[in-house]
Write a protein that holds these residues in place. Structure first.
Motif, PDB file in Angstrom:
ATOM      1  N   ARG A  71       0.839  -1.400   0.067  1.00  0.00           N
ATOM      2  CA  ARG A  71      -0.104  -0.124   0.122  1.00  0.00           C
ATOM      3  C   ARG A  71       1.004   1.367   0.031  1.00  0.00           C
ATOM      4  N   CYS A  72       1.896   1.266   0.935  1.00  0.00           N
ATOM      5  CA  CYS A  72       2.662   2.446   0.658  1.00  0.00           C
ATOM      6  C   CYS A  72       3.571   2.570  -0.483  1.00  0.00           C
ATOM      7  N   VAL A  73       4.112   1.512  -0.950  1.00  0.00           N
ATOM      8  CA  VAL A  73       4.918   1.931  -2.159  1.00  0.00           C
ATOM      9  C   VAL A  73       4.057   2.017  -3.471  1.00  0.00           C
ATOM     10  N   PHE A  74       3.020   1.558  -3.674  1.00  0.00           N
ATOM     11  CA  PHE A  74       2.196   1.729  -4.823  1.00  0.00           C
ATOM     12  C   PHE A  74       1.241   2.559  -4.508  1.00  0.00           C
ATOM     13  N   ARG A  75       0.726   3.335  -3.527  1.00  0.00           N
ATOM     14  CA  ARG A  75      -0.038   4.376  -3.000  1.00  0.00           C
ATOM     15  C   ARG A  75      -1.511   4.413  -3.830  1.00  0.00           C
ATOM     16  N   HIS A  76      -1.723   5.288  -4.640  1.00  0.00           N
ATOM     17  CA  HIS A  76      -3.305   5.567  -5.072  1.00  0.00           C
ATOM     18  C   HIS A  76      -3.513   4.314  -5.818  1.00  0.00           C
ATOM     19  N   HIS A  77      -2.267   3.681  -6.479  1.00  0.00           N
ATOM     20  CA  HIS A  77      -2.602   2.676  -7.376  1.00  0.00           C
ATOM     21  C   HIS A  77      -3.421   1.523  -6.905  1.00  0.00           C
ATOM     22  N   THR A  78      -3.367   1.382  -5.343  1.00  0.00           N
ATOM     23  CA  THR A  78      -3.715   0.125  -4.853  1.00  0.00           C
ATOM     24  C   THR A  78      -4.870   0.082  -3.875  1.00  0.00           C
ATOM     25  N   ASN A  79      -5.366   1.608  -4.040  1.00  0.00           N
ATOM     26  CA  ASN A  79      -6.433   1.887  -2.760  1.00  0.00           C
ATOM     27  C   ASN A  79      -7.619   0.989  -3.057  1.00  0.00           C
ATOM     28  N   GLU A  80      -8.280   0.874  -4.216  1.00  0.00           N
ATOM     29  CA  GLU A  80      -9.458   0.001  -4.440  1.00  0.00           C
ATOM     30  C   GLU A  80      -9.044  -1.359  -3.812  1.00  0.00           C
ATOM     31  N   GLU A  81      -8.117  -2.172  -4.552  1.00  0.00           N
ATOM     32  CA  GLU A  81      -7.776  -3.428  -4.137  1.00  0.00           C
ATOM     33  C   GLU A  81      -7.750  -3.630  -2.634  1.00  0.00           C
ATOM     34  N   ASN A  82      -6.886  -2.380  -2.025  1.00  0.00           N
ATOM     35  CA  ASN A  82      -6.692  -2.423  -0.509  1.00  0.00           C
ATOM     36  C   ASN A  82      -8.099  -2.526   0.322  1.00  0.00           C
ATOM     37  N   LYS A  83      -8.837  -1.687  -0.229  1.00  0.00           N
ATOM     38  CA  LYS A  83     -10.263  -1.833   0.377  1.00  0.00           C
ATOM     39  C   LYS A  83     -10.737  -3.436   0.458  1.00  0.00           C
ATOM     40  N   ARG A  84     -10.787  -3.995  -0.868  1.00  0.00           N
ATOM     41  CA  ARG A  84     -11.363  -5.334  -0.930  1.00  0.00           C
ATOM     42  C   ARG A  84     -10.573  -6.314  -0.125  1.00  0.00           C
ATOM     43  N   PHE A  85      -9.266  -5.936   0.079  1.00  0.00           N
ATOM     44  CA  PHE A  85      -8.478  -7.277   0.711  1.00  0.00           C
ATOM     45  C   PHE A  85      -8.858  -6.621   2.229  1.00  0.00           C
ATOM     46  N   THR A  86      -9.039  -5.606   2.600  1.00  0.00           N
ATOM     47  CA  THR A  86      -9.213  -5.171   3.992  1.00  0.00           C
ATOM     48  C   THR A  86     -10.562  -5.875   4.248  1.00  0.00           C
ATOM     49  N   LEU A  87     -11.528  -5.760   3.351  1.00  0.00           N
ATOM     50  CA  LEU A  87     -12.789  -6.527   3.624  1.00  0.00           C
ATOM     51  C   LEU A  87     -12.687  -7.906   3.584  1.00  0.00           C
ATOM     52  N   LEU A  88     -11.992  -8.587   2.955  1.00  0.00           N
ATOM     53  CA  LEU A  88     -11.830  -9.943   3.120  1.00  0.00           C
ATOM     54  C   LEU A  88     -11.080 -10.333   4.343  1.00  0.00           C
ATOM     55  N   ARG A  89     -10.212  -9.632   4.752  1.00  0.00           N
ATOM     56  CA  ARG A  89      -9.346  -9.740   6.030  1.00  0.00           C
ATOM     57  C   ARG A  89     -10.446  -9.836   7.432  1.00  0.00           C
ATOM     58  N   ILE A  90     -11.307  -8.953   7.396  1.00  0.00           N
ATOM     59  CA  ILE A  90     -12.330  -8.330   8.256  1.00  0.00           C
ATOM     60  C   ILE A  90     -13.382  -9.495   8.389  1.00  0.00           C
ATOM     61  N   THR A  91     -13.775  -9.644   7.334  1.00  0.00           N
ATOM     62  CA  THR A  91     -14.852 -10.916   6.871  1.00  0.00           C
ATOM     63  C   THR A  91     -14.315 -12.194   7.575  1.00  0.00           C
ATOM     64  N   GLU A  92     -13.004 -12.528   7.200  1.00  0.00           N
ATOM     65  CA  GLU A  92     -12.512 -13.811   7.565  1.00  0.00           C
ATOM     66  C   GLU A  92     -12.017 -13.891   8.909  1.00  0.00           C
ATOM     67  N   ASP A  93     -11.326 -12.767   9.331  1.00  0.00           N
ATOM     68  CA  ASP A  93     -10.641 -13.056  10.622  1.00  0.00           C
ATOM     69  C   ASP A  93     -11.646 -12.696  11.834  1.00  0.00           C
ATOM     70  N   VAL A  94     -12.729 -11.795  11.483  1.00  0.00           N
ATOM     71  CA  VAL A  94     -13.596 -11.270  12.796  1.00  0.00           C
ATOM     72  C   VAL A  94     -15.113 -12.021  12.487  1.00  0.00           C
ATOM     73  N   LEU A  95     -15.712 -11.517  11.304  1.00  0.00           N
ATOM     74  CA  LEU A  95     -16.798 -12.203  11.190  1.00  0.00           C
ATOM     75  C   LEU A  95     -17.048 -13.715  11.092  1.00  0.00           C
ATOM     76  N   TYR A  96     -16.206 -14.544  10.507  1.00  0.00           N
ATOM     77  CA  TYR A  96     -16.116 -15.521  10.293  1.00  0.00           C
ATOM     78  C   TYR A  96     -15.427 -16.335  11.597  1.00  0.00           C
ATOM     79  N   GLN A  97     -14.099 -16.206  11.558  1.00  0.00           N
ATOM     80  CA  GLN A  97     -13.391 -16.861  12.573  1.00  0.00           C
ATOM     81  C   GLN A  97     -13.960 -16.715  14.189  1.00  0.00           C
ATOM     82  N   SER A  98     -14.242 -15.348  14.403  1.00  0.00           N
ATOM     83  CA  SER A  98     -14.554 -14.904  15.861  1.00  0.00           C
ATOM     84  C   SER A  98     -16.049 -14.747  16.165  1.00  0.00           C
ATOM     85  N   ARG A  99     -17.012 -15.185  14.704  1.00  0.00           N
ATOM     86  CA  ARG A  99     -18.406 -15.110  15.199  1.00  0.00           C
ATOM     87  C   ARG A  99     -19.081 -16.335  14.539  1.00  0.00           C
TER      88      ARG A  99
END
Length: 362
Positions: free
Chosen positions: A188-216
């Motif tokens: 995210r730091c190196v590619f900056r604005h080029h990865t903004n949308e992809e980073n949003k989706r990856f964050t969605l996947l991480r929170i969905t898996e790590d919290v919504l699924y594994q913890s709930r």
């Protein structure tokens, strides 16, 4: 570093090493519980502070000395600002609890000071490494984080909590989480604005898996399966129903909106190894060349039919013979099969894998 996040760590280090204009990416560590960094996490044999440093080094990061803060101190003087602020939500006492053991609680009081300090690093990208529990995220911590993300939507000052600007991980072992958060932040730091949308989706996947699924949702799924007399390590008999049960709990319009993504952002869920321990997720716009069919694009479609891996229980049985049989399609299995074939070209080598892709978790 652990094996599961190793590919990400290597990619991050490769990206950093390829930089010519600026050969280093700097990082500072911010601990939630600074006096508990010598504790040893579950499934690991060294102090968490050592694992943090090892993972930051593996991702190609240069550690800045402790101390200091964000862009300005209390007197308004400029401070040295790292490229990445690495926020560690560490556990305060041994043994480290599993995510399934976390209490229902309001965020601890130290979360407020932790997030307030992180907010001062407006010139940095922030990585949230959630290792308070093993095998899942801290629901109170992520709830607090998402509240700050929501609050940042009304701000135009480049908040570190703006969707797409930060990275998050809270899965499996501490090493897995720390390495994933570090590598994500580097890209995210190196590619900056080029990865903004992809980073949003990856964050969605991480929170969905790590919290919504594994913890709930996983706990609810286990209770459902056990009540029905099923086996949490063999979901084949009720696979479609179990996928629908979980999908209904993970397809969150609130999370998508918070991360500034269109809903539905999640297309479907599946169980890669037909057990509850792992979950597979597809986003609506994801195009995976390894998939045998296009992903569902609506929630109703995802609920109606299971992942191709579900066909394990209904495929036609066939009998084949070979000289060497390699069971499982991990990277080690691939190496074994190729080595056997190269060593004796005249023999037949058969590799079997119950899912629809090779490579294991990589």
């Amino acid at each position: 570093p652990g094996a599961d996040e190793g590919g990400l760590s290597l990619l991050a280090k490769l990206v950093v090493s390829s930089l010519s204009a600026r050969p280093t990416v700097t990082v500072k560590i911010l601990w939630r519980v600074p006096n508990a960094t010598s504790l040893v996490p579950n499934y690991e044999s060294q102090r968490v502070e050592e694992t943090v440093r090892n993972q930051l080094d593996a991702a190609g990061l240069e550690l800045m000395p402790p101390g200091g803060g964000g862009d300005r101190d209390d007197a308004g003087e400029s401070r040295s600002t790292p490229d990445i602020l690495f926020v560690v939500n560490n556990f305060a006492a041994s043994p480290q609890l599993e995510s399934s053991q976390q209490p229902s609680e309001s965020p601890p009081s130290d979360y407020a000071s932790l997030f307030s300090t992180a907010a001062t690093y407006t010139g940095s990208y922030v990585a949230f490494a959630d290792v308070r529990y093993s095998n899942g995220g801290d629901t109170a911590f992520v709830g607090y984080l998402l509240d700050r993300v929501n609050a940042s939507s009304s701000s135009s000052d480049g908040s570190v909590f703006s969707p797409g600007r930060f990275s998050y991980a809270g899965w499996n072992t501490d090493a897995n989480t720390l390495g994933t958060a570090a590598a994500n932040a580097v890209l995210r730091c190196v590619f900056r604005h080029h990865t903004n949308e992809e980073n949003k989706r990856f964050t969605l996947l991480r929170i969905t898996e790590d919290v919504l699924y594994q913890s709930r949702a996983r706990g609810a799924l286990v209770s459902k399966i056990e009540a029905e007399g099923g086996d949490v390590n063999n979901l084949v008999p009720q696979l479609a129903a179990d996928e629908a049960f979980v999908f209904a709990r993970l397809n969150s319009p609130v999370l998508a909106a918070t991360l500034d993504l269109p809903f539905p952002a999640l297309a479907s869920v599946y169980f890669p190894w037909n057990r509850t321990f792992e979950i597979g997720l597809r986003t609506v716009d994801q195009k995976d060349v390894l998939e045998r069919r296009e992903p569902e694009t609506t929630a109703s479609a995802a609920l109606a039919k299971p992942h191709d891996g579900a066909a394990v229980g209904s495929t036609t049985n066939t009998t084949s013979s070979c000289d060497v049989l390699v069971v499982g399609g991990s990277t080690a299995a691939l190496a074994a099969a190729l080595s056997a074939a190269d060593a004796a070209p005249s023999i037949s080598v058969c590799l079997t894998e119950p899912t629809d892709w090779l490579g294991g978790q990589l």
